[in-house]
Every structure is written in C-alpha cells, then in structure tokens.
Design a protein around this motif. Structure first.
Motif, PDB file in Angstrom:
ATOM      1  N   PHE A  17       0.843  -1.206   0.000  1.00  0.00           N
ATOM      2  CA  PHE A  17       0.000   0.000   0.000  1.00  0.00           C
ATOM      3  C   PHE A  17       0.875   1.253   0.000  1.00  0.00           C
ATOM      4  CE2 PHE A  17      -1.900   3.389   2.607  1.00  0.00           C
ATOM      5  CZ  PHE A  17      -3.001   3.703   1.819  1.00  0.00           C
ATOM      6  N   ILE A  18       1.876   1.275   0.866  1.00  0.00           N
ATOM      7  CA  ILE A  18       2.765   2.438   0.957  1.00  0.00           C
ATOM      8  C   ILE A  18       3.485   2.668  -0.376  1.00  0.00           C
ATOM      9  CG2 ILE A  18       4.851   3.363   2.068  1.00  0.00           C
ATOM     10  CD1 ILE A  18       2.274   3.365   3.756  1.00  0.00           C
ATOM     11  N   VAL A  19       4.007   1.587  -0.948  1.00  0.00           N
ATOM     12  CA  VAL A  19       4.706   1.697  -2.228  1.00  0.00           C
ATOM     13  C   VAL A  19       3.769   2.294  -3.287  1.00  0.00           C
ATOM     14  CG1 VAL A  19       5.669   0.334  -4.130  1.00  0.00           C
ATOM     15  CG2 VAL A  19       6.402  -0.108  -1.788  1.00  0.00           C
ATOM     16  N   SER A  20       2.510   1.842  -3.297  1.00  0.00           N
ATOM     17  CA  SER A  20       1.535   2.351  -4.269  1.00  0.00           C
ATOM     18  C   SER A  20       1.293   3.844  -4.081  1.00  0.00           C
ATOM     19  CB  SER A  20       0.200   1.604  -4.122  1.00  0.00           C
ATOM     20  OG  SER A  20       0.402   0.224  -4.271  1.00  0.00           O
ATOM     21  N   VAL A  21       1.122   4.255  -2.822  1.00  0.00           N
ATOM     22  CA  VAL A  21       0.887   5.679  -2.531  1.00  0.00           C
ATOM     23  C   VAL A  21       2.083   6.511  -3.007  1.00  0.00           C
ATOM     24  CG1 VAL A  21       0.675   7.387  -0.671  1.00  0.00           C
ATOM     25  CG2 VAL A  21      -0.683   5.285  -0.595  1.00  0.00           C
ATOM     26  N   LEU A  22       3.290   6.027  -2.726  1.00  0.00           N
ATOM     27  CA  LEU A  22       4.494   6.771  -3.119  1.00  0.00           C
ATOM     28  C   LEU A  22       4.592   6.880  -4.648  1.00  0.00           C
ATOM     29  CD1 LEU A  22       7.153   5.441  -0.545  1.00  0.00           C
ATOM     30  CD2 LEU A  22       5.851   7.566  -0.476  1.00  0.00           C
ATOM     31  N   VAL A  23       4.219   5.798  -5.350  1.00  0.00           N
ATOM     32  CA  VAL A  23       4.259   5.829  -6.821  1.00  0.00           C
ATOM     33  C   VAL A  23       3.292   6.896  -7.352  1.00  0.00           C
ATOM     34  CG1 VAL A  23       3.636   4.553  -8.920  1.00  0.00           C
ATOM     35  CG2 VAL A  23       5.038   3.457  -7.167  1.00  0.00           C
ATOM     36  N   VAL A  24       2.060   6.917  -6.823  1.00  0.00           N
ATOM     37  CA  VAL A  24       1.061   7.887  -7.288  1.00  0.00           C
ATOM     38  C   VAL A  24       1.556   9.320  -7.068  1.00  0.00           C
ATOM     39  CG1 VAL A  24      -1.239   8.845  -6.861  1.00  0.00           C
ATOM     40  CG2 VAL A  24      -0.940   6.380  -7.020  1.00  0.00           C
ATOM     41  N   LEU A  25       2.092   9.595  -5.876  1.00  0.00           N
ATOM     42  CA  LEU A  25       2.534  10.958  -5.561  1.00  0.00           C
ATOM     43  C   LEU A  25       3.751  11.350  -6.399  1.00  0.00           C
ATOM     44  CD1 LEU A  25       1.978  10.907  -1.709  1.00  0.00           C
ATOM     45  CD2 LEU A  25       0.596  12.044  -3.451  1.00  0.00           C
ATOM     46  N   PHE A  26       4.617  10.377  -6.659  1.00  0.00           N
ATOM     47  CA  PHE A  26       5.771  10.603  -7.539  1.00  0.00           C
ATOM     48  C   PHE A  26       5.264  11.079  -8.909  1.00  0.00           C
ATOM     49  CE2 PHE A  26       8.934   9.255 -10.638  1.00  0.00           C
ATOM     50  CZ  PHE A  26      10.148   9.565 -10.022  1.00  0.00           C
ATOM     51  N   VAL A  27       4.256  10.382  -9.437  1.00  0.00           N
ATOM     52  CA  VAL A  27       3.727  10.699 -10.768  1.00  0.00           C
ATOM     53  C   VAL A  27       3.017  12.050 -10.780  1.00  0.00           C
ATOM     54  CG1 VAL A  27       2.055  10.000 -12.530  1.00  0.00           C
ATOM     55  CG2 VAL A  27       3.522   8.291 -11.462  1.00  0.00           C
ATOM     56  N   THR A  28       2.110  12.299  -9.817  1.00  0.00           N
ATOM     57  CA  THR A  28       1.338  13.552  -9.851  1.00  0.00           C
ATOM     58  C   THR A  28       2.256  14.759  -9.691  1.00  0.00           C
ATOM     59  OG1 THR A  28       0.876  13.470  -7.467  1.00  0.00           O
ATOM     60  CG2 THR A  28      -0.778  12.527  -8.932  1.00  0.00           C
ATOM     61  N   ASP A  29       3.302  14.639  -8.876  1.00  0.00           N
ATOM     62  CA  ASP A  29       4.167  15.803  -8.663  1.00  0.00           C
ATOM     63  C   ASP A  29       5.052  16.062  -9.878  1.00  0.00           C
ATOM     64  OD1 ASP A  29       4.745  18.007  -7.209  1.00  0.00           O
ATOM     65  OD2 ASP A  29       6.250  17.091  -5.927  1.00  0.00           O
ATOM     66  N   ILE A  30       5.547  14.997 -10.525  1.00  0.00           N
ATOM     67  CA  ILE A  30       6.360  15.199 -11.725  1.00  0.00           C
ATOM     68  C   ILE A  30       5.505  15.740 -12.874  1.00  0.00           C
ATOM     69  CG2 ILE A  30       7.471  13.942 -13.633  1.00  0.00           C
ATOM     70  CD1 ILE A  30       9.185  12.561 -11.802  1.00  0.00           C
ATOM     71  N   LYS A  31       4.312  15.147 -13.071  1.00  0.00           N
ATOM     72  CA  LYS A  31       3.478  15.531 -14.212  1.00  0.00           C
ATOM     73  C   LYS A  31       2.771  16.861 -14.016  1.00  0.00           C
ATOM     74  CE  LYS A  31       0.860  13.312 -17.012  1.00  0.00           C
ATOM     75  NZ  LYS A  31      -0.327  12.517 -17.380  1.00  0.00           N
ATOM     76  N   ASP A  32       2.204  17.062 -12.830  1.00  0.00           N
ATOM     77  CA  ASP A  32       1.341  18.222 -12.628  1.00  0.00           C
ATOM     78  C   ASP A  32       1.793  19.130 -11.490  1.00  0.00           C
ATOM     79  OD1 ASP A  32      -0.868  17.443 -14.587  1.00  0.00           O
ATOM     80  OD2 ASP A  32      -0.747  15.667 -13.331  1.00  0.00           O
ATOM     81  N   GLY A  33       2.923  18.799 -10.850  1.00  0.00           N
ATOM     82  CA  GLY A  33       3.401  19.637  -9.756  1.00  0.00           C
ATOM     83  C   GLY A  33       2.459  19.666  -8.568  1.00  0.00           C
ATOM     84  N   LEU A  34       1.725  18.568  -8.373  1.00  0.00           N
ATOM     85  CA  LEU A  34       0.748  18.522  -7.283  1.00  0.00           C
ATOM     86  C   LEU A  34       0.915  17.264  -6.434  1.00  0.00           C
ATOM     87  CD1 LEU A  34      -2.603  19.533  -9.039  1.00  0.00           C
ATOM     88  CD2 LEU A  34      -1.421  20.818  -7.242  1.00  0.00           C
ATOM     89  N   LEU A  35       0.659  17.425  -5.132  1.00  0.00           N
ATOM     90  CA  LEU A  35       0.561  16.275  -4.230  1.00  0.00           C
ATOM     91  C   LEU A  35      -0.860  16.329  -3.666  1.00  0.00           C
ATOM     92  CD1 LEU A  35       3.997  16.890  -2.480  1.00  0.00           C
ATOM     93  CD2 LEU A  35       3.470  14.980  -3.987  1.00  0.00           C
ATOM     94  N   PRO A  36      -1.815  15.690  -4.381  1.00  0.00           N
ATOM     95  CA  PRO A  36      -3.229  15.906  -4.049  1.00  0.00           C
ATOM     96  C   PRO A  36      -3.579  15.474  -2.619  1.00  0.00           C
ATOM     97  CG  PRO A  36      -2.999  14.750  -6.138  1.00  0.00           C
ATOM     98  CD  PRO A  36      -1.648  14.764  -5.502  1.00  0.00           C
ATOM     99  N   ASN A  37      -4.380  16.348  -1.952  1.00  0.00           N
ATOM    100  CA  ASN A  37      -4.897  16.012  -0.629  1.00  0.00           C
ATOM    101  C   ASN A  37      -5.696  14.721  -0.659  1.00  0.00           C
ATOM    102  OD1 ASN A  37      -3.858  18.113   0.856  1.00  0.00           O
ATOM    103  ND2 ASN A  37      -5.607  19.453   0.478  1.00  0.00           N
TER     104      ASN A  37
END
Ligand SMILES: [Zn+2]
Length: 270
Positions: A116-136
């Motif tokens: 679960f943690i690995v999945s969360v980290l992957v999603v945040l890695f992608v959103t921040d690189i692509k859109d500069g966001l770490l969604p709430n």
C-alpha cells in the motif's frame, strides 16, 4: 517457491500500476477514483478492456490510441513496469524478514501495508512530476490508513505505545521543519503539499529513520538538480518539484532506514 511468488507479485504490480495511473490522473483532473471507465485523454473515447491490459495493450497498439491515433504517454507502461518491479522487490524484502512458509496474519498485514505504501508513493511521484501537485485526496487518506494500521499494531501485537509515539513525533517534527522552510522561502521551493507528504513519511518510517529519509531526499534532489543544470534542461534559480525526491527518500528509509543508520553510527563511533 520464492521465484513463483516473485513472478506473482510482479504481475500483481503491473495490474496495480495500471490502476495507479488512473488514480494519478483522476486525483488531479477530477473524476471518481474507483468508478467510471477509462477514456483516452485526447479523443475521450471510452476504452475497451483489450486496451487496458498492462504493457500488452501498449505494445499491441504500438503506443497509439486505437481510435484517434494519438501517442499514448510513455508514463503508462513505465509506471506499470516500475510498480511491478517495486512490488516484487517489496515481496523479496518482506520474505527475508518474515518467510512466506511460516507466515501469520500480522506478517501478511505487514506485506499488504508495505505494498500500500509503495503504491501511494508511486502515485505521488507521478502527480508531482506531471502536474506539480501532491493531491490532498491521496495524502490525507494515506495518513489516516497509516495511523489506523500503526494503532492496530500497538493494541493487537501489542507493540509498545512508545513506538507509536516515536512515529508521531517523527511526523510532527519533520512536518514542522518543512513548514518553517516553506514559510521562510515563501513557497518558492516547496509547498504545503510537501509538508503533508513529509508528515506521512515520518509516520510511516518513524524516528530516527525519518532523518535517513530526508537526507536521501535532499541528496537525490541536489544530484538531479545539478544534472538538469549541466545538461541545460533547467536554468539556475528555476525550481523543480521536491515531492518525487521525498517519495524516493521515503522508499529508501522504509527498506534500508535502520541499516543506513547503523552504518552511520558505526562510522562516527570509530
Ligand atoms: Zn484517442
């Protein structure tokens, strides 16, 4: 036996990675995370199941949308493969500690927690690189899940309450430090999203592994920034999102935090 499980977790990771792409997209652009069919981001055509098989569809379609012919971002297969590799790695690491042959429910919960943690980290890695966001909508539920899991461990194993308190302390101290950085820098280099992400990582890895995590984040961040300057991709004074480096630091501390600390302590005590 282990090899079979490694292959299974890799394939599971491919499938989850495909889902993480969807989550990363919808957490930024809106839309229900769990419901609704996937659509091509260009022609908005609803995709068929045959278009959604991890890696296979991308290769069969030669990286182009079946309907409009527009290129499918390389992000999709990359995230799928990366998640597959990370899942297999997580299983490998977990298996060293717990061994699949004599596993209890609590050990199994630990494996699911790590995935679960690995999945969360992957999603945040992608959103921040692509859109500069770490969604709430990703960070806050993750904080709640981690807190619930750690509370569960404290009362059912039971782990000493001091362990939970140390994790909370790590989360608050790290978030406070980042809050000060954001406040002083006027949200130039980092934003509120980074503060919340640091809180999450502190809660996950605890004290003192959070120090390893932050150190690794700054080190990888600095290395990549220098590289981008050297190859001329960025000019001096331009900022790059820090979230991806926080997720990398979190990952390193999650799996090697204690070992790195041990080596460090042995070195300075010589
Ligand atoms: Zn299309």
């Amino acid at each position: 036996m282990t090899t079979l499980f490694l292959i299974i977790t890799f394939i599971l990771g491919l499938a989850v990675g495909s889902f993480l792409n969807v989550i990363a997209y919808r957490s930024v652009h809106g839309g229900s995370i769990f419901f609704g069919r996937s659509r091509c981001p260009h022609c908005k055509k609803e995709l068929k199941t045959a278009d959604l098989i991890p890696i296979v569809s991308f290769l069969l379609l030669k990286g182009k949308c079946r309907y409009c012919g527009k290129k499918i971002s390389l992000q999709y297969p990359l995230v799928e493969v990366a998640t597959g590799v990370l899942f297999a790695f997580t299983f490998y690491f977990w298996n060293i500690t717990y061994h699949v042959s004599s596993v209890s429910y609590v050990d199994l919960a630990q494996l699911i927690f790590l995935l679960f943690i690995v999945s969360v980290l992957v999603v945040l890695f992608v959103t921040d690189i692509k859109d500069g966001l770490l969604p709430n909508s990703i960070v806050l539920p993750a904080i709640i899940v981690v807190l619930a899991y750690k509370t569960f461990l404290t009362f059912f194993i039971p782990l000493p309450i001091s362990s939970l308190l140390a994790d909370l302390l790590a989360a608050f101290l790290a978030a406070l430090a980042f809050f000060v950085i954001v406040f002083v820098s006027g949200e130039r280099a980092m934003g509120g999203g980074d503060v919340k992400l640091v809180f999450l990582i502190g809660l996950i890895v605890g004290w003192p592994a959070i120090l390893v995590s932050l150190f690794a984040s700054f080190l990888t961040g600095a290395a990549v920034a220098v590289m981008l300057l050297l190859i001329g991709k960025k000019r001096f004074g331009q900022t790059i999102p820090f979230g991806p480096f926080l997720t990398i630091g979190g990952f390193i501390a999650l799996f090697w935090g204690q070992q790195i600390l041990d080596v460090y302590l042995r070195t300075i005590n010589r």
